[in-house]
Design a protein around this motif. Structure first.
Motif, mmCIF file in Angstrom:
data_model
loop_
_atom_site.group_PDB
_atom_site.id
_atom_site.type_symbol
_atom_site.label_atom_id
_atom_site.label_comp_id
_atom_site.label_asym_id
_atom_site.label_seq_id
_atom_site.Cartn_x
_atom_site.Cartn_y
_atom_site.Cartn_z
ATOM 1 N N VAL A 120 16.257 19.114 47.479
ATOM 2 C CA VAL A 120 15.959 17.990 48.284
ATOM 3 C C VAL A 120 16.029 16.725 47.443
ATOM 4 O O VAL A 120 16.211 15.807 47.902
ATOM 5 N N PHE A 121 15.820 16.748 45.973
ATOM 6 C CA PHE A 121 15.773 15.605 45.486
ATOM 7 C C PHE A 121 17.243 15.395 44.769
ATOM 8 O O PHE A 121 17.445 14.215 44.436
ATOM 9 N N GLY A 122 18.021 16.543 44.275
ATOM 10 C CA GLY A 122 19.188 16.374 43.620
ATOM 11 C C GLY A 122 20.509 16.416 44.724
ATOM 12 O O GLY A 122 21.504 16.295 44.565
ATOM 13 N N LEU A 123 19.970 16.717 46.132
ATOM 14 C CA LEU A 123 20.899 17.032 47.170
ATOM 15 C C LEU A 123 22.088 18.086 46.641
ATOM 16 O O LEU A 123 23.213 17.834 47.133
ATOM 17 N N ASN A 124 21.513 19.035 46.039
ATOM 18 C CA ASN A 124 22.285 19.990 45.318
ATOM 19 C C ASN A 124 21.957 21.245 45.610
ATOM 20 O O ASN A 124 21.004 21.943 45.080
ATOM 21 N N GLY A 125 22.529 22.103 46.406
ATOM 22 C CA GLY A 125 22.006 23.553 46.449
ATOM 23 C C GLY A 125 23.023 24.391 47.365
ATOM 24 O O GLY A 125 23.842 23.862 48.127
ATOM 25 N N SER A 126 22.671 25.537 47.461
ATOM 26 C CA SER A 126 23.782 26.629 48.310
ATOM 27 C C SER A 126 23.377 26.583 49.535
ATOM 28 O O SER A 126 22.343 26.066 50.125
ATOM 29 N N SER A 127 23.780 27.374 50.496
ATOM 30 C CA SER A 127 23.347 27.264 52.113
ATOM 31 C C SER A 127 22.127 27.681 51.945
ATOM 32 O O SER A 127 21.378 26.933 52.900
ATOM 33 N N TYR A 128 21.762 28.872 51.794
ATOM 34 C CA TYR A 128 20.380 29.453 51.688
ATOM 35 C C TYR A 128 19.278 28.556 51.252
ATOM 36 O O TYR A 128 18.245 28.459 51.803
ATOM 37 N N SER A 129 19.404 27.755 50.225
ATOM 38 C CA SER A 129 18.520 26.813 49.424
ATOM 39 C C SER A 129 18.263 25.776 50.774
ATOM 40 O O SER A 129 17.029 25.383 50.868
ATOM 41 N N TRP A 130 19.231 25.416 51.550
ATOM 42 C CA TRP A 130 19.006 24.250 52.509
ATOM 43 C C TRP A 130 18.245 24.947 53.595
ATOM 44 O O TRP A 130 17.333 24.288 54.173
ATOM 45 N N TYR A 131 18.594 26.274 54.056
ATOM 46 C CA TYR A 131 17.849 26.811 55.087
ATOM 47 C C TYR A 131 16.285 26.806 54.680
ATOM 48 O O TYR A 131 15.536 26.652 55.559
ATOM 49 N N LEU A 132 15.988 27.187 53.417
ATOM 50 C CA LEU A 132 14.817 27.434 52.993
ATOM 51 C C LEU A 132 13.996 26.029 53.107
ATOM 52 O O LEU A 132 12.786 26.035 53.247
ATOM 53 N N LEU A 133 14.791 25.189 52.533
ATOM 54 C CA LEU A 133 14.162 23.879 52.347
ATOM 55 C C LEU A 133 13.651 23.425 53.935
ATOM 56 O O LEU A 133 12.625 22.721 54.011
ATOM 57 N N PHE A 134 14.576 23.694 54.767
ATOM 58 C CA PHE A 134 14.344 23.183 56.064
ATOM 59 C C PHE A 134 13.000 23.872 56.713
ATOM 60 O O PHE A 134 12.265 23.588 57.211
ATOM 61 N N VAL A 135 13.037 25.142 56.521
ATOM 62 C CA VAL A 135 11.944 26.074 56.773
ATOM 63 C C VAL A 135 10.856 25.938 56.475
ATOM 64 O O VAL A 135 9.618 25.537 57.078
ATOM 65 N N ILE A 136 10.713 25.400 54.948
ATOM 66 C CA ILE A 136 9.412 24.820 54.194
ATOM 67 C C ILE A 136 9.009 23.627 54.836
ATOM 68 O O ILE A 136 7.874 23.567 55.019
ATOM 69 N N LEU A 137 9.774 22.652 55.085
ATOM 70 C CA LEU A 137 9.339 21.491 55.598
ATOM 71 C C LEU A 137 8.868 21.469 57.046
ATOM 72 O O LEU A 137 7.912 20.841 57.205
ATOM 73 N N ILE A 138 9.492 22.385 57.818
ATOM 74 C CA ILE A 138 9.015 22.481 59.128
ATOM 75 C C ILE A 138 7.490 23.137 59.164
ATOM 76 O O ILE A 138 6.645 22.707 59.882
ATOM 77 N N THR A 139 7.573 24.053 58.331
ATOM 78 C CA THR A 139 6.293 24.866 58.248
ATOM 79 C C THR A 139 5.279 23.958 57.806
ATOM 80 O O THR A 139 3.956 23.944 58.223
ATOM 81 N N GLY A 140 5.581 23.041 56.780
ATOM 82 C CA GLY A 140 4.611 22.250 56.311
ATOM 83 C C GLY A 140 3.815 21.122 57.130
ATOM 84 O O GLY A 140 2.807 20.637 57.022
ATOM 85 N N PHE A 141 4.456 21.082 58.422
ATOM 86 C CA PHE A 141 3.966 20.597 59.606
ATOM 87 C C PHE A 141 2.724 21.138 60.231
ATOM 88 O O PHE A 141 1.719 20.530 60.854
ATOM 89 N N PHE A 142 2.705 22.468 59.999
ATOM 90 C CA PHE A 142 1.618 23.188 60.600
ATOM 91 C C PHE A 142 0.761 23.657 59.604
ATOM 92 O O PHE A 142 -0.505 23.896 60.020
ATOM 93 N N TYR A 143 0.942 23.907 58.425
ATOM 94 C CA TYR A 143 0.185 24.411 57.400
ATOM 95 C C TYR A 143 0.229 23.592 56.219
ATOM 96 O O TYR A 143 1.460 23.612 55.714
ATOM 97 N N ARG A 144 -0.756 22.799 55.841
ATOM 98 C CA ARG A 144 -0.803 21.927 54.650
ATOM 99 C C ARG A 144 -0.371 22.545 53.360
ATOM 100 O O ARG A 144 -1.156 23.595 53.021
ATOM 101 N N ARG A 145 0.399 22.084 52.884
ATOM 102 C CA ARG A 145 1.029 22.390 51.341
ATOM 103 C C ARG A 145 1.349 23.819 51.557
ATOM 104 O O ARG A 145 1.034 24.796 50.696
ATOM 105 N N PHE A 146 2.016 24.623 52.489
ATOM 106 C CA PHE A 146 2.608 26.025 52.755
ATOM 107 C C PHE A 146 3.016 26.431 51.571
ATOM 108 O O PHE A 146 2.882 27.377 51.177
#
Lengths: 395, 60
Positions: A324-350
């Motif tokens: 997220v901060f270095g815009l540097n990661g593998s494809s799965y890292s991006w999927y993981l980031l996406f899931v975590i940020l989306i989940t963060g909308f439902f669960y605080r500091r998931f």
């Protein structure tokens, strides 16, 4: 059982480090193998020391000088081979082994970093940001490579070419970046001490997202913790922020018994708090916390175990901070980031609650800090009681 | 009090209403907590992605 498990885990981790260190020594025949890789035409190699040698040709003359050296990059030690001609010119620089994220190595190669050594001489200072330019975004890797070349070149210069190498005038650099990072940690200590300041917590987190996150991309990661235990300390004159971040997170946890980093500084936590501020949704997870905590402990153990076994602090790192901060990661890292940020909308500091290995480590450190504090308090109160009793008996 | 046919009980609630409030999916033999399903699903998905990131790190 509850008390025995952490002790067993610590013993296993310590034994893993010892085992990995014993089995990881570069043996003489492996060094010879690297020499052959660097100078295939040489008939034999005559050692100058255990890591630097002369490559001898078929006619018995010295073809070139070879050396291997290891220095710590971002992910751990990098083994670099240097080839130096008989007239003292750096002919070739090869990365033999590394533990860096592959995209960093690609970045360095694409930026033409190695071409800078083509004109370099063994007697030059060969110091980063002095006569060798770093590659932005891969400073630690380029520094490790340059240092390795410098070490070999300077041995060849002094031992064989009888030249005194130039010295670079580089001191510990304390600039705007270092001051900004230190200020974040000092502010977090003040906020935890004075309750009136606690309402600015989100502002500090926002500031940290900008400074420690997007500007510097130097969040505390589990690789820092792994490097600490494996003894992979970077050069403080070149990487003071590494020490500020690690000490700033770990020392308050040990001395105050509070995990201030996760509460006030962590930029990824700041992003999740941002997501929560937008959604204002915080679904309850209290009933799952018991096994979520156990899984988090297990994840921390697995990550450290793999890091120690491979002697590579970043090999099992799965944190999405660099993505997220270095815009540097593998494809799965991006999927993981996406899931975590989306989940963060439902669960605080998931992420913090369920997965963060650094947070778990800092919580453990804070627990140790609280234990020490309690012990000191009980000892001092015991001493006071004894003193009162003594006074009474005397009186 | 218990009414499987959806008829109103003494406090004026049907079983379906009650289950909606508590977040339970009921059916023939099923009794699943919807919030547990959401949390469990997201948790498992994240764990799978974490494992894939670690494996990818090893392969590179």
């Amino acid at each position: 059982m509850k008390k025995i498990l952490p002790i067993v885990a610590v013993i296993v981790l310590v034994m893993t480090i010892v085992y990995a260190q014993i089995t990881n020594k570069i043996e003489a025949d492996i060094v010879q193998g690297y020499y052959r890789e660097m100078s295939p035409q040489a008939v034999s190699f005559e050692s100058i020391n255990d890591r630097v040698a002369k490559a001898i040709g078929a006619d018995g003359t010295i073809m070139e000088y070879l050396g291997i050296s290891s220095n710590t990059g971002y992910g751990g030690p990098m083994l670099v081979g240097s080839v130096i001609s008989t007239d003292g010119v750096v002919k070739n620089v090869i990365i033999l082994e590394h533990k860096e994220t592959p995209s960093y190595i690609y970045k360095i190669t694409q930026a033409g970093f190695f071409r800078q050594f083509a004109k370099a001489k063994a007697g030059d200072a060969l110091a980063l940001d002095y006569d060798i330019d770093s590659v932005s975004g891969a400073t630690l890797s380029t520094r490790a490579i340059t240092k390795s070349v410098q070490e070999v070149a300077h041995i060849v210069a002094t031992e064989e070419l009888k030249i005194t190498p130039k010295k670079a005038d580089l001191n510990v650099q304390i600039g705007l970046k270092e001051i900004a990072v230190a200020a974040l940690f000092i502010l977090s200590v003040f906020m935890s001490r004075f309750k009136g300041l606690a309402r600015y917590r989100l502002a500090l987190l926002g500031l940290s997202v900008l400074i420690l996150g997007f500007w510097l991309n130097r969040s505390l990661a589990i690789a820092h913790v792994g490097a600490l235990f494996l003894g992979y300390f970077p050069d403080p004159s070149a990487n003071l922020i590494w020490y500020i971040v690690l000490a700033g997170a770990l020392l308050p946890a040990l001395f105050t018994g509070k995990n201030l980093y996760c509460t006030y500084i962590c930029p990824f936590c700041g992003l999740q708090e941002g997501a929560h501020l937008i959604s204002r949704v915080s679904l309850p997870i209290a009933k799952y916390m018991k096994w979520v905590r156990r899984m988090k402990d297990l994840l921390l153990f697995i990550v450290l175990f793999i890091s120690f076994l491979c002697l590579n602090p970043s090999i099992a790192s799965y944190e999405p901070f660099g993505t997220v901060f270095g815009l540097n990661g593998s494809s799965y890292s991006w999927y993981l980031l996406f899931v975590i940020l989306i989940t963060g909308f439902f669960y605080r500091r998931f992420w913090c609650i369920a997965f963060c290995p650094v947070g778990t480590f800092l919580d453990k450190a804070a627990g140790i800090g609280r234990g020490i504090k309690r012990k000191i308090q009980s000892l001092t109160s015991h001493e006071v009681k004894e003193a009162i009793q003594h006074e009474k008996s005397v009186g | 009090m218990k009414n499987q046919l959806g008829e109103k009980n003494r406090i004026g609630q049907t079983e379906e209403n009650k289950n909606e409030q508590t977040g339970k999916i009921t059916g023939s033999g099923f009794n699943i907590d919807k919030s547990a399903l959401l949390f469990g699903g997201l948790y498992v998905l994240t764990i799978i992605l974490i494992l894939l990131v670690i494996i990818e790190g090893f392969q590179s």
